[in-house]
Design a protein around this motif. Structure first.
Motif, PDB file in Angstrom:
ATOM      1  N   THR A  51       0.973  -1.220  -0.035  1.00 55.48           N
ATOM      2  CA  THR A  51       0.054   0.099   0.087  1.00 55.48           C
ATOM      3  C   THR A  51       0.984   1.128   0.145  1.00 55.48           C
ATOM      4  OG1 THR A  51      -0.140   0.073   2.524  1.00 55.48           O
ATOM      5  CG2 THR A  51      -1.862  -1.370   1.331  1.00 55.48           C
ATOM      6  N   PHE A  52       0.134   2.365  -0.180  1.00 56.25           N
ATOM      7  CA  PHE A  52       0.915   3.517  -0.302  1.00 56.25           C
ATOM      8  C   PHE A  52       1.818   3.970   0.976  1.00 56.25           C
ATOM      9  CE2 PHE A  52      -1.027   6.569   2.694  1.00 56.25           C
ATOM     10  CZ  PHE A  52      -2.344   5.891   2.843  1.00 56.25           C
ATOM     11  N   SER A  53       1.373   3.312   2.122  1.00 57.78           N
ATOM     12  CA  SER A  53       2.257   3.573   3.098  1.00 57.78           C
ATOM     13  C   SER A  53       3.480   2.716   3.737  1.00 57.78           C
ATOM     14  CB  SER A  53       1.328   3.386   4.668  1.00 57.78           C
ATOM     15  OG  SER A  53       0.764   2.100   4.492  1.00 57.78           O
ATOM     16  N   GLU A  54       3.819   1.731   2.851  1.00 58.05           N
ATOM     17  CA  GLU A  54       4.685   0.912   2.829  1.00 58.05           C
ATOM     18  C   GLU A  54       5.633   1.092   1.810  1.00 58.05           C
ATOM     19  OE1 GLU A  54       1.989  -2.615   2.454  1.00 58.05           O
ATOM     20  OE2 GLU A  54       2.983  -3.484   3.887  1.00 58.05           O
ATOM     21  N   ASN A  55       6.969   1.265   2.353  1.00 58.26           N
ATOM     22  CA  ASN A  55       8.244   1.442   1.413  1.00 58.26           C
ATOM     23  C   ASN A  55       8.926   0.225   0.774  1.00 58.26           C
ATOM     24  OD1 ASN A  55       8.665   3.884   4.031  1.00 58.26           O
ATOM     25  ND2 ASN A  55       8.298   4.337   2.196  1.00 58.26           N
ATOM     26  N   THR A  56       8.836  -0.976   1.683  1.00 58.93           N
ATOM     27  CA  THR A  56       9.442  -2.059   1.222  1.00 58.93           C
ATOM     28  C   THR A  56       8.606  -3.403   1.778  1.00 58.93           C
ATOM     29  OG1 THR A  56      11.729  -3.135   1.295  1.00 58.93           O
ATOM     30  CG2 THR A  56      11.213  -2.371   3.238  1.00 58.93           C
ATOM     31  N   LYS A  57       8.890  -4.433   0.940  1.00 60.12           N
ATOM     32  CA  LYS A  57       8.216  -5.629   1.223  1.00 60.12           C
ATOM     33  C   LYS A  57       9.195  -6.833   0.679  1.00 60.12           C
ATOM     34  CE  LYS A  57       4.602  -5.994   2.674  1.00 60.12           C
ATOM     35  NZ  LYS A  57       3.149  -6.492   1.999  1.00 60.12           N
ATOM     36  N   THR A  65      10.383  -2.246  -3.484  1.00 60.82           N
ATOM     37  CA  THR A  65      10.351  -1.198  -2.982  1.00 60.82           C
ATOM     38  C   THR A  65       9.276   0.013  -3.442  1.00 60.82           C
ATOM     39  OG1 THR A  65      11.959  -0.004  -4.256  1.00 60.82           O
ATOM     40  CG2 THR A  65      12.851  -1.349  -2.242  1.00 60.82           C
ATOM     41  N   LEU A  66       8.818   0.800  -2.712  1.00 61.12           N
ATOM     42  CA  LEU A  66       7.790   1.804  -3.268  1.00 61.12           C
ATOM     43  C   LEU A  66       8.031   3.121  -2.603  1.00 61.12           C
ATOM     44  CD1 LEU A  66       5.116   2.505  -4.642  1.00 61.12           C
ATOM     45  CD2 LEU A  66       3.985   1.932  -2.564  1.00 61.12           C
ATOM     46  N   ASP A  67       8.080   4.035  -3.627  1.00 59.67           N
ATOM     47  CA  ASP A  67       8.130   5.577  -3.276  1.00 59.67           C
ATOM     48  C   ASP A  67       6.636   6.347  -3.775  1.00 59.67           C
ATOM     49  OD1 ASP A  67       8.481   8.484  -3.196  1.00 59.67           O
ATOM     50  OD2 ASP A  67      10.667   8.234  -3.555  1.00 59.67           O
ATOM     51  N   ALA A  68       5.861   6.361  -2.913  1.00 58.07           N
ATOM     52  CA  ALA A  68       4.700   6.957  -3.438  1.00 58.07           C
ATOM     53  C   ALA A  68       4.770   8.185  -3.730  1.00 58.07           C
ATOM     54  CB  ALA A  68       3.590   6.448  -2.407  1.00 58.07           C
ATOM     55  N   ASP A  69       5.716   8.999  -3.415  1.00 52.50           N
ATOM     56  CA  ASP A  69       5.778  10.554  -3.599  1.00 52.50           C
ATOM     57  C   ASP A  69       6.222  10.600  -5.245  1.00 52.50           C
ATOM     58  OD1 ASP A  69       6.925  11.285  -0.572  1.00 52.50           O
ATOM     59  OD2 ASP A  69       5.023  11.240  -1.201  1.00 52.50           O
ATOM     60  N   THR A  70       7.241   9.726  -5.402  1.00 53.83           N
ATOM     61  CA  THR A  70       7.928   9.908  -7.028  1.00 53.83           C
ATOM     62  C   THR A  70       6.994   8.712  -7.914  1.00 53.83           C
ATOM     63  OG1 THR A  70       9.420   8.274  -6.427  1.00 53.83           O
ATOM     64  CG2 THR A  70      10.013  10.645  -6.319  1.00 53.83           C
ATOM     65  N   LYS A  71       6.185   7.983  -7.222  1.00 59.51           N
ATOM     66  CA  LYS A  71       5.285   6.946  -8.079  1.00 59.51           C
ATOM     67  C   LYS A  71       6.430   6.056  -8.693  1.00 59.51           C
ATOM     68  CE  LYS A  71       1.159   9.707  -8.481  1.00 59.51           C
ATOM     69  NZ  LYS A  71       0.240  10.570  -9.252  1.00 59.51           N
ATOM     70  N   GLN A  72       7.187   5.638  -8.061  1.00 56.30           N
ATOM     71  CA  GLN A  72       8.336   4.471  -8.649  1.00 56.30           C
ATOM     72  C   GLN A  72       8.410   3.510  -7.671  1.00 56.30           C
ATOM     73  OE1 GLN A  72      11.578   7.099  -8.873  1.00 56.30           O
ATOM     74  NE2 GLN A  72      11.421   7.567 -11.014  1.00 56.30           N
ATOM     75  N   SER A  73       8.315   2.240  -8.134  1.00 52.04           N
ATOM     76  CA  SER A  73       8.672   1.197  -7.578  1.00 52.04           C
ATOM     77  C   SER A  73       9.854   0.139  -8.063  1.00 52.04           C
ATOM     78  CB  SER A  73       7.392   0.177  -7.352  1.00 52.04           C
ATOM     79  OG  SER A  73       7.613  -1.070  -6.889  1.00 52.04           O
ATOM     80  N   SER A  74      10.434  -0.396  -7.487  1.00 57.10           N
ATOM     81  CA  SER A  74      11.454  -1.375  -8.080  1.00 57.10           C
ATOM     82  C   SER A  74      11.443  -2.854  -7.422  1.00 57.10           C
ATOM     83  CB  SER A  74      12.648  -0.805  -7.694  1.00 57.10           C
ATOM     84  OG  SER A  74      13.195  -0.882  -6.089  1.00 57.10           O
ATOM     85  N   LEU A  75      11.849  -3.937  -8.103  1.00 66.17           N
ATOM     86  CA  LEU A  75      11.827  -5.275  -7.580  1.00 66.17           C
ATOM     87  C   LEU A  75      13.305  -5.857  -7.578  1.00 66.17           C
ATOM     88  CD1 LEU A  75      10.311  -7.644  -6.662  1.00 66.17           C
ATOM     89  CD2 LEU A  75      10.336  -8.568  -9.050  1.00 66.17           C
ATOM     90  N   HIS A  76      13.928  -6.057  -6.558  1.00 64.86           N
ATOM     91  CA  HIS A  76      15.231  -6.295  -6.757  1.00 64.86           C
ATOM     92  C   HIS A  76      15.385  -8.019  -6.393  1.00 64.86           C
ATOM     93  CE1 HIS A  76      19.671  -5.849  -5.873  1.00 64.86           C
ATOM     94  NE2 HIS A  76      19.464  -6.668  -4.968  1.00 64.86           N
ATOM     95  N   ILE A  77      15.910  -8.486  -7.316  1.00 66.24           N
ATOM     96  CA  ILE A  77      16.135  -9.939  -7.077  1.00 66.24           C
ATOM     97  C   ILE A  77      17.361 -10.437  -6.595  1.00 66.24           C
ATOM     98  CG2 ILE A  77      16.019 -12.249  -8.096  1.00 66.24           C
ATOM     99  CD1 ILE A  77      14.151 -11.161 -10.137  1.00 66.24           C
TER     100      ILE A  77
END
Lengths: 115, 111
Positions: A51-57, A65-77
């Motif tokens: 959700t928008f309040s979570e930064n990493t999972k 990771t999620l940055d709701a301010d910049t509307k960017q997410s990444s998936l690190h493997i």
């Protein structure tokens, strides 16, 4: 316009190496963001949801990771395995008119892990 | 546990022929049901969704239609297939707004 853009379109890495996949979105209103793994010819399987309040999972070797301010997410493997070869799809959910939760899908990043 | 079944896995049909793809969900009641199409190199496109028996919403005007004759059954149909209907069709179900579970998909080739 509600869109989800993923990069790179495709990626080749050697077994054991790490990689990061990117997702930028313009979906509004925003409800949550998910990463799915889709093996060739199969249906997508959920990896993480934030959700928008979570930064990493994290889910094993997968960390989103999620940055709701910049509307960017990444998936690190981490420490990639041959079985990680698949398409990784970023999906953003927004609540639209009528309360319906609509999913906006990215085109996916096709990852190939080579021995 | 809940499971979703989708069939057939692959289908080759001539242009102008009818289509019927079936999806059933087990282990749950009153699920939200969805039909998606995935073109090569493109993201999933929502075609239809249903929140209950007989309740179908269409997202994109298509040569396709959907029906929900039973609570856990969702059918995708066409009276006359077009070449452009070729693609990978996915059925999904959702117990809530937060997650969707996908079937294995049907690869449709219209020749």
């Amino acid at each position: 316009k509600n869109q989800v853009e993923q990069s790179p379109q495709s990626l080749i890495i050697l077994e054991g190496k790490n990689c990061t996949l990117q997702c930028n979105y313009t979906v509004s209103p925003f409800s949550n963001l998910r990463w799915y793994k889709q093996d060739t010819g199969r249906g997508p399987v959920s990896l993480t949801i934030m959700t928008f309040s979570e930064n990493t999972k994290s889910n094993g070797r997968y960390t989103a990771t999620l940055d709701a301010d910049t509307k960017q997410s990444s998936l690190h493997i981490t420490a990639s395995q041959l079985s990680d070869s698949a398409s990784y799809i970023c999906v953003v959910s927004g609540v639209f008119s009528g309360g319906y939760n609509k999913l906006i899908f990215g085109a996916g990043t096709r990852l190939a892990v080579h021995p | 546990s809940q499971t979703i079944h989708q069939w057939p896995a692959t289908l080759v049909q001539p242009v102008g022929s009818p289509l019927s793809l079936e999806c059933t969900v087990e282990g749950t009641s009153n699920p939200n049901l969805y039909w998606y199409r995935q073109a090569a190199g493109r993201g999933l496109q929502l075609l239809f969704y249903s929140v209950g028996i007989g309740q179908i919403s269409s997202e994109v005007p298509q040569n396709l239609s959907a029906s929900r004759p039973q609570d856990r059954q969702f059918i995708l149909s066409s009276k006359k297939l077009l070449l452009s209907d070729s693609g990978f069709y996915l059925c999904a179900w959702s117990p809530s707004r937060n997650i969707q579970y996908f079937g294995a998909g049907t690869r449709l080739s219209v020749l």
